[in-house]
Scaffold this motif. Structure first.
Motif, PDB file in Angstrom:
ATOM      1  N   GLN A  14      38.599  28.244  48.799  1.00  0.00           N
ATOM      2  CA  GLN A  14      38.056  28.360  50.145  1.00  0.00           C
ATOM      3  C   GLN A  14      37.118  29.559  50.224  1.00  0.00           C
ATOM      4  OE1 GLN A  14      41.737  28.431  52.497  1.00  0.00           O
ATOM      5  NE2 GLN A  14      40.998  26.569  53.499  1.00  0.00           N
ATOM      6  N   GLU A  15      36.179  29.442  51.110  1.00  0.00           N
ATOM      7  CA  GLU A  15      35.308  30.585  51.374  1.00  0.00           C
ATOM      8  C   GLU A  15      36.150  31.783  51.784  1.00  0.00           C
ATOM      9  OE1 GLU A  15      32.459  29.170  54.257  1.00  0.00           O
ATOM     10  OE2 GLU A  15      30.924  29.012  52.697  1.00  0.00           O
ATOM     11  N   GLY A  16      35.731  32.937  51.311  1.00  0.00           N
ATOM     12  CA  GLY A  16      36.415  34.170  51.667  1.00  0.00           C
ATOM     13  C   GLY A  16      37.536  34.568  50.725  1.00  0.00           C
ATOM     14  N   LYS A  17      37.945  33.649  49.856  1.00  0.00           N
ATOM     15  CA  LYS A  17      39.042  33.938  48.935  1.00  0.00           C
ATOM     16  C   LYS A  17      38.526  34.579  47.645  1.00  0.00           C
ATOM     17  CE  LYS A  17      42.293  32.025  51.437  1.00  0.00           C
ATOM     18  NZ  LYS A  17      43.382  32.810  52.052  1.00  0.00           N
ATOM     19  N   ARG A  60      28.916  39.230  44.544  1.00  0.00           N
ATOM     20  CA  ARG A  60      30.335  38.897  44.646  1.00  0.00           C
ATOM     21  C   ARG A  60      30.973  38.607  43.296  1.00  0.00           C
ATOM     22  NH1 ARG A  60      31.191  37.620  50.124  1.00  0.00           N
ATOM     23  NH2 ARG A  60      29.212  37.449  51.265  1.00  0.00           N
ATOM     24  N   LEU A  61      30.234  38.751  42.237  1.00  0.00           N
ATOM     25  CA  LEU A  61      30.741  38.477  40.899  1.00  0.00           C
ATOM     26  C   LEU A  61      30.876  39.770  40.101  1.00  0.00           C
ATOM     27  CD1 LEU A  61      28.545  35.386  39.938  1.00  0.00           C
ATOM     28  CD2 LEU A  61      30.844  35.383  40.898  1.00  0.00           C
ATOM     29  N   MET A  62      31.996  39.871  39.397  1.00  0.00           N
ATOM     30  CA  MET A  62      32.210  41.007  38.513  1.00  0.00           C
ATOM     31  C   MET A  62      32.788  40.497  37.206  1.00  0.00           C
ATOM     32  SD  MET A  62      34.331  44.525  39.077  1.00  0.00           S
ATOM     33  CE  MET A  62      35.948  43.772  39.051  1.00  0.00           C
ATOM     34  N   ALA A  63      32.193  40.925  36.092  1.00  0.00           N
ATOM     35  CA  ALA A  63      32.641  40.495  34.780  1.00  0.00           C
ATOM     36  C   ALA A  63      33.129  41.698  33.990  1.00  0.00           C
ATOM     37  CB  ALA A  63      31.503  39.811  34.026  1.00  0.00           C
ATOM     38  N   SER A  64      34.155  41.454  33.180  1.00  0.00           N
ATOM     39  CA  SER A  64      34.699  42.520  32.347  1.00  0.00           C
ATOM     40  C   SER A  64      34.996  41.975  30.962  1.00  0.00           C
ATOM     41  CB  SER A  64      35.978  43.092  32.968  1.00  0.00           C
ATOM     42  OG  SER A  64      36.995  42.106  32.976  1.00  0.00           O
ATOM     43  N   LEU A  65      35.120  42.901  30.010  1.00  0.00           N
ATOM     44  CA  LEU A  65      35.350  42.505  28.625  1.00  0.00           C
ATOM     45  C   LEU A  65      36.397  43.409  27.994  1.00  0.00           C
ATOM     46  CD1 LEU A  65      34.602  40.805  26.135  1.00  0.00           C
ATOM     47  CD2 LEU A  65      32.800  42.487  25.650  1.00  0.00           C
ATOM     48  N   ASP A  66      37.390  42.797  27.396  1.00  0.00           N
ATOM     49  CA  ASP A  66      38.420  43.493  26.617  1.00  0.00           C
ATOM     50  C   ASP A  66      38.359  42.914  25.209  1.00  0.00           C
ATOM     51  OD1 ASP A  66      42.006  44.130  27.070  1.00  0.00           O
ATOM     52  OD2 ASP A  66      40.699  44.406  25.358  1.00  0.00           O
ATOM     53  N   THR A  67      37.697  43.616  24.301  1.00  0.00           N
ATOM     54  CA  THR A  67      37.514  43.070  22.952  1.00  0.00           C
ATOM     55  C   THR A  67      38.814  43.095  22.152  1.00  0.00           C
ATOM     56  OG1 THR A  67      36.797  45.224  22.137  1.00  0.00           O
ATOM     57  CG2 THR A  67      35.085  43.683  22.834  1.00  0.00           C
ATOM     58  N   ILE A  76      35.648  36.628  41.223  1.00  0.00           N
ATOM     59  CA  ILE A  76      34.872  36.233  42.395  1.00  0.00           C
ATOM     60  C   ILE A  76      35.519  36.860  43.627  1.00  0.00           C
ATOM     61  CG2 ILE A  76      34.046  34.274  43.765  1.00  0.00           C
ATOM     62  CD1 ILE A  76      34.753  32.646  41.052  1.00  0.00           C
ATOM     63  N   THR A  77      34.736  37.574  44.373  1.00  0.00           N
ATOM     64  CA  THR A  77      35.241  38.235  45.582  1.00  0.00           C
ATOM     65  C   THR A  77      34.659  37.583  46.828  1.00  0.00           C
ATOM     66  OG1 THR A  77      35.416  40.330  44.397  1.00  0.00           O
ATOM     67  CG2 THR A  77      35.422  40.428  46.804  1.00  0.00           C
ATOM     68  N   ALA A  78      35.532  37.222  47.740  1.00  0.00           N
ATOM     69  CA  ALA A  78      35.108  36.640  49.029  1.00  0.00           C
ATOM     70  C   ALA A  78      34.085  35.531  48.814  1.00  0.00           C
ATOM     71  CB  ALA A  78      34.566  37.736  49.939  1.00  0.00           C
ATOM     72  N   ALA A  79      34.531  34.477  48.175  1.00  0.00           N
ATOM     73  CA  ALA A  79      33.629  33.402  47.762  1.00  0.00           C
ATOM     74  C   ALA A  79      32.843  32.821  48.937  1.00  0.00           C
ATOM     75  CB  ALA A  79      34.440  32.293  47.092  1.00  0.00           C
ATOM     76  N   VAL A  80      31.616  32.440  48.617  1.00  0.00           N
ATOM     77  CA  VAL A  80      30.757  31.735  49.566  1.00  0.00           C
ATOM     78  C   VAL A  80      30.285  30.441  48.912  1.00  0.00           C
ATOM     79  CG1 VAL A  80      29.990  33.776  50.830  1.00  0.00           C
ATOM     80  CG2 VAL A  80      28.741  33.037  48.806  1.00  0.00           C
ATOM     81  N   HIS A  81      29.832  29.506  49.726  1.00  0.00           N
ATOM     82  CA  HIS A  81      29.466  28.179  49.227  1.00  0.00           C
ATOM     83  C   HIS A  81      28.397  28.243  48.133  1.00  0.00           C
ATOM     84  CE1 HIS A  81      28.825  23.884  49.122  1.00  0.00           C
ATOM     85  NE2 HIS A  81      27.539  24.080  49.338  1.00  0.00           N
ATOM     86  N   THR A 105      33.680  26.371  33.663  1.00  0.00           N
ATOM     87  CA  THR A 105      34.556  26.283  34.830  1.00  0.00           C
ATOM     88  C   THR A 105      33.726  25.766  35.982  1.00  0.00           C
ATOM     89  OG1 THR A 105      35.977  28.101  34.121  1.00  0.00           O
ATOM     90  CG2 THR A 105      35.964  27.564  36.470  1.00  0.00           C
ATOM     91  N   SER A 106      34.095  24.599  36.468  1.00  0.00           N
ATOM     92  CA  SER A 106      33.384  24.006  37.590  1.00  0.00           C
ATOM     93  C   SER A 106      33.993  24.521  38.889  1.00  0.00           C
ATOM     94  CB  SER A 106      33.474  22.487  37.506  1.00  0.00           C
ATOM     95  OG  SER A 106      32.771  21.886  38.554  1.00  0.00           O
ATOM     96  N   LEU A 107      33.222  25.321  39.600  1.00  0.00           N
ATOM     97  CA  LEU A 107      33.707  25.973  40.817  1.00  0.00           C
ATOM     98  C   LEU A 107      33.151  25.284  42.050  1.00  0.00           C
ATOM     99  CD1 LEU A 107      35.014  28.366  42.375  1.00  0.00           C
ATOM    100  CD2 LEU A 107      32.876  29.600  42.026  1.00  0.00           C
ATOM    101  N   LEU A 108      34.023  24.958  42.961  1.00  0.00           N
ATOM    102  CA  LEU A 108      33.621  24.405  44.256  1.00  0.00           C
ATOM    103  C   LEU A 108      34.193  25.287  45.351  1.00  0.00           C
ATOM    104  CD1 LEU A 108      32.329  22.169  45.981  1.00  0.00           C
ATOM    105  CD2 LEU A 108      34.513  20.952  45.883  1.00  0.00           C
ATOM    106  N   VAL A 109      33.321  25.835  46.158  1.00  0.00           N
ATOM    107  CA  VAL A 109      33.744  26.671  47.270  1.00  0.00           C
ATOM    108  C   VAL A 109      33.599  25.861  48.560  1.00  0.00           C
ATOM    109  CG1 VAL A 109      33.414  28.826  48.519  1.00  0.00           C
ATOM    110  CG2 VAL A 109      33.002  28.731  46.048  1.00  0.00           C
ATOM    111  N   THR A 110      34.686  25.716  49.257  1.00  0.00           N
ATOM    112  CA  THR A 110      34.694  24.886  50.466  1.00  0.00           C
ATOM    113  C   THR A 110      34.912  25.744  51.712  1.00  0.00           C
ATOM    114  OG1 THR A 110      37.068  24.508  50.203  1.00  0.00           O
ATOM    115  CG2 THR A 110      35.574  22.904  49.207  1.00  0.00           C
ATOM    116  N   PRO A 111      34.429  25.256  52.858  1.00  0.00           N
ATOM    117  CA  PRO A 111      34.603  26.025  54.100  1.00  0.00           C
ATOM    118  C   PRO A 111      36.083  26.202  54.457  1.00  0.00           C
ATOM    119  CG  PRO A 111      32.970  24.296  54.367  1.00  0.00           C
ATOM    120  CD  PRO A 111      33.630  24.055  53.046  1.00  0.00           C
TER     121      PRO A 111
END
Lengths: 111, 115
Positions: A14-17, A60-67, A76-81, A105-111
């Protein structure tokens, strides 16, 4: 054989999650890439992570790496459509610059 | 902003025919790649090209495939005798390696349909 495993493969949120996509890989490479693909479109580079502990953020995206754990996350922070798309992680092959991709990863953000 | 271009955007061919997919990488890039993506599946590496020769290739890149950089700008992928299973989106990519932002830049793709 180099393996790149993403999970989940499908994500409806959902949006906002908030949510995290995980990428595990089997190579010793310390370079990991995240790409976005919209339906029928090409691959857009989101992040290049070049060393252990690297963290990058864009909107709203943050990526990290632990080798050490051979793990990257895309948070993903506070997802939007507009974030609805397929997200791929990719790791360089041991022998050169060739990229080995996860299944996406197929992401669908819904209202 | 410089970008990778590909032509044609869509190619329809009969099984057994030869096709040539064309790419113009970003002008100062040094490594060039072809990938393919079968509908709904992940992106698969085919071949990398550096200094006018193949530097790496995958198991998919068999004798039916060849690559060429005929001049200073174009980079081509030839499939000699297409099969039904060659139907996919083919992406060209290029990179100027080194530095903190090096990443492979992908073209818009050529959708190949083999009938």
């Amino acid at each position: 054989e180099l393996k790149v495993e993403q999970n989940p493969l499908f994500l409806s949120m959902q949006e906002g999650k908030n949510y995290t996509i995980y990428c595990n890989y089997s190579t010793t490479s310390d370079r990991l890439y995240w790409y976005r693909q919209d339906p029928g479109k090409s691959l857009e580079s989101l992040f290049v992570l070049l060393s252990n502990g690297a963290v990058k953020q864009e909107g709203r995206l943050m990526a990290s790496l632990d080798t050490k754990a051979r793990l990257s996350t895309l948070h993903i922070t506070a997802a939007v459509h507009d974030l609805s798309a397929t997200y791929f992680c990719a790791v360089e092959s041991d022998s050169g610059y060739a990229l080995n991709f996860g299944k996406g990863t197929s992401l669908l953000v819904t209202p | 902003e410089p970008e990778v271009t590909q032509t044609p955007s869509h190619q329809v061919t009969q099984m057994g025919q030869e096709v040539i997919l064309r790419c113009v990488p970003i002008s100062n890039h040094l490594y060039f790649y072809w990938y393919r993506q079968i509908l709904g599946q992940k992106v698969e590496f085919l071949v990398s090209f550096y200094n006018n020769e193949i530097s790496e290739k995958s198991e998919i890149f068999d004798d039916q495939f060849s690559v060429e950089r005929p001049d200073g700008s174009n980079f081509t992928l030839k499939i000699r005798s297409t099969k039904l299973e060659d139907s996919a989106m083919y992406f060209c990519a290029s990179i100027y390696p080194g530095g903190n932002t090096d990443t492979q830049y992908f073209g818009p793709g050529t959708r190949l349909t083999v009938l």
